[in-house]
Motif scaffolding. Sequence first.
Motif, short mmCIF file in Angstrom:
data_model
loop_
_atom_site.label_atom_id
_atom_site.label_comp_id
_atom_site.label_asym_id
_atom_site.label_seq_id
_atom_site.Cartn_x
_atom_site.Cartn_y
_atom_site.Cartn_z
N TRP A 36 37.56 70.93 89.17
CA TRP A 36 37.44 69.65 89.87
C TRP A 36 37.27 69.93 91.36
O TRP A 36 37.54 71.03 91.84
CB TRP A 36 38.67 68.77 89.63
N THR A 37 36.82 68.91 92.07
CA THR A 37 36.69 69.03 93.52
C THR A 37 36.83 67.63 94.12
O THR A 37 36.99 66.65 93.41
CB THR A 37 35.36 69.68 93.91
N VAL A 38 36.76 67.54 95.43
CA VAL A 38 36.90 66.28 96.15
C VAL A 38 35.71 66.10 97.07
O VAL A 38 35.36 67.01 97.83
CB VAL A 38 38.22 66.23 96.97
N CYS A 39 35.08 64.94 97.00
CA CYS A 39 34.04 64.59 97.96
C CYS A 39 34.73 63.94 99.16
O CYS A 39 35.28 62.82 99.05
CB CYS A 39 33.03 63.62 97.35
N VAL A 40 34.75 64.64 100.27
CA VAL A 40 35.43 64.15 101.47
C VAL A 40 34.72 62.94 102.04
O VAL A 40 35.35 61.97 102.50
CB VAL A 40 35.53 65.28 102.52
N ARG A 41 33.40 62.96 102.00
CA ARG A 41 32.61 61.89 102.61
C ARG A 41 32.90 60.54 101.96
O ARG A 41 33.05 59.52 102.65
CB ARG A 41 31.13 62.22 102.50
N TRP A 65 37.29 61.94 93.75
CA TRP A 65 37.64 63.13 92.96
C TRP A 65 36.64 63.25 91.83
O TRP A 65 36.34 62.27 91.14
CB TRP A 65 39.05 62.94 92.41
N THR A 66 36.07 64.42 91.66
CA THR A 66 35.12 64.65 90.58
C THR A 66 35.59 65.85 89.77
O THR A 66 35.88 66.90 90.33
CB THR A 66 33.69 64.91 91.11
N GLY A 67 35.68 65.67 88.47
CA GLY A 67 36.17 66.77 87.65
C GLY A 67 36.04 66.49 86.17
O GLY A 67 35.47 65.49 85.73
N PRO A 98 47.18 67.35 89.01
CA PRO A 98 46.67 68.14 90.15
C PRO A 98 46.19 67.28 91.31
O PRO A 98 46.33 67.68 92.47
CB PRO A 98 45.51 68.93 89.52
N LEU A 99 45.66 66.12 91.01
CA LEU A 99 45.21 65.20 92.06
C LEU A 99 46.40 64.62 92.80
O LEU A 99 46.41 64.53 94.04
CB LEU A 99 44.36 64.10 91.43
N PRO A 126 39.97 77.59 86.17
CA PRO A 126 41.12 76.79 86.58
C PRO A 126 42.10 77.60 87.41
O PRO A 126 42.32 78.79 87.14
CB PRO A 126 41.73 76.34 85.25
N LEU A 127 42.70 76.97 88.40
CA LEU A 127 43.60 77.68 89.29
C LEU A 127 44.80 78.28 88.56
O LEU A 127 45.28 79.35 88.92
CB LEU A 127 44.08 76.74 90.40
N GLU A 128 45.29 77.58 87.53
CA GLU A 128 46.50 78.08 86.86
C GLU A 128 46.27 79.47 86.26
O GLU A 128 47.21 80.25 86.11
CB GLU A 128 46.96 77.10 85.78
#
Length: 353
Positions: free
Chosen positions: A136-141, A145-147, A225-226, A331-333
């Motif tokens: 997943w990631t985050v669009c700051v603009r 949240w996209t995932g 996670p969000l 995945p980070l885990e």
Amino acid sequence: MLISKKLARLPRQPVWVRDETSASFLLRLAGMNGWSFGELVHHLGGPRGLPDPDPQNEEVWLGPVARERLAQVCGRSVERVERALPSLGGARVTVRARRQVRVETWPDEQRPVQACALCVAGRSDRPVWRVSRDTWTVCVRHERWTGLARGRFQVGVGGIPETADAHVRRMRLERASGLYARALLADASQVAVYWWQCRQMGSKGVWRHRQAVLGVSREDLWAVPLILYPEVVVLAEAMAVRERQRAVGRSFAGGPAGWTTNRWVAWVGERLSMGSEMAAGGHRALEAWLMAHRNTVPVKERLALSAPADGYRSRPLALMAPHRDVPAFGPLEAVSCLPWRLGSPMTSVAARP
């Protein structure tokens, strides 16, 4: 396979989206020019009759000949195309291979994420898929949240603006610390998961507020996670401060005045605005991390060390035990040295050997 002639630039070109997958881009390029995917692929030197790939689950790998032909039909240099489509460089197709185009399923740990729909609005008639280090990631603009989580690809986070702020800080940490930042983010995520499952730290305040904004409950594990993300980034930043001392053989007792390990744990609580929760039990998860990241330089040697060179705090961190190998994707885990996992019983806080 040799290139017989230079190909002409196609009349219609899609807007380039950063880190787009090759499958996603080729589908858009073909559609804009009235071609099928199979026709475009054959034009690039691939086999006839390839069916459309599923861009959510499959990638199109291009060999050197096909990459050069793609650059020609796009009117760009090969280098520019490879910068825009990062998976191109990972193709294991040689220049002598007869099949210059291959369609393969992404490994589960490398599945792409959907680009922010607002970013591509008016630029594409179909969803755009991007290569991502995480799931997943985050669009700051656009504060989205996209995932990948039970069919959820786009979740607005405008009601919790600290999420976008955290993502900006995360990118700054990654630029400063290099690949090791991924290990720090992974461990910080797992510490926060421990806090979440043991109902410590922010569970009665800030995390409950974010749950309400998102309209989720504790059973919606995809959202955890969000919900934890801002605290995860703050913790990863604090871990980086400590690890920079360990990287030069110093402990906090031998570093800046007052920087004992206990002081560092208390400082983390202060940075999270959760000092009382940290003292009441939140420190246990951090102690497990500290044991896995303990300084192995003997005290006598530490005291004899000269001061580190100027600028050491701004250089990327080298990989250190227990993170000698940090995968760039997934995945980070899976990167963390801590053993517990979201949704599993919290039976131990002992770090993995």
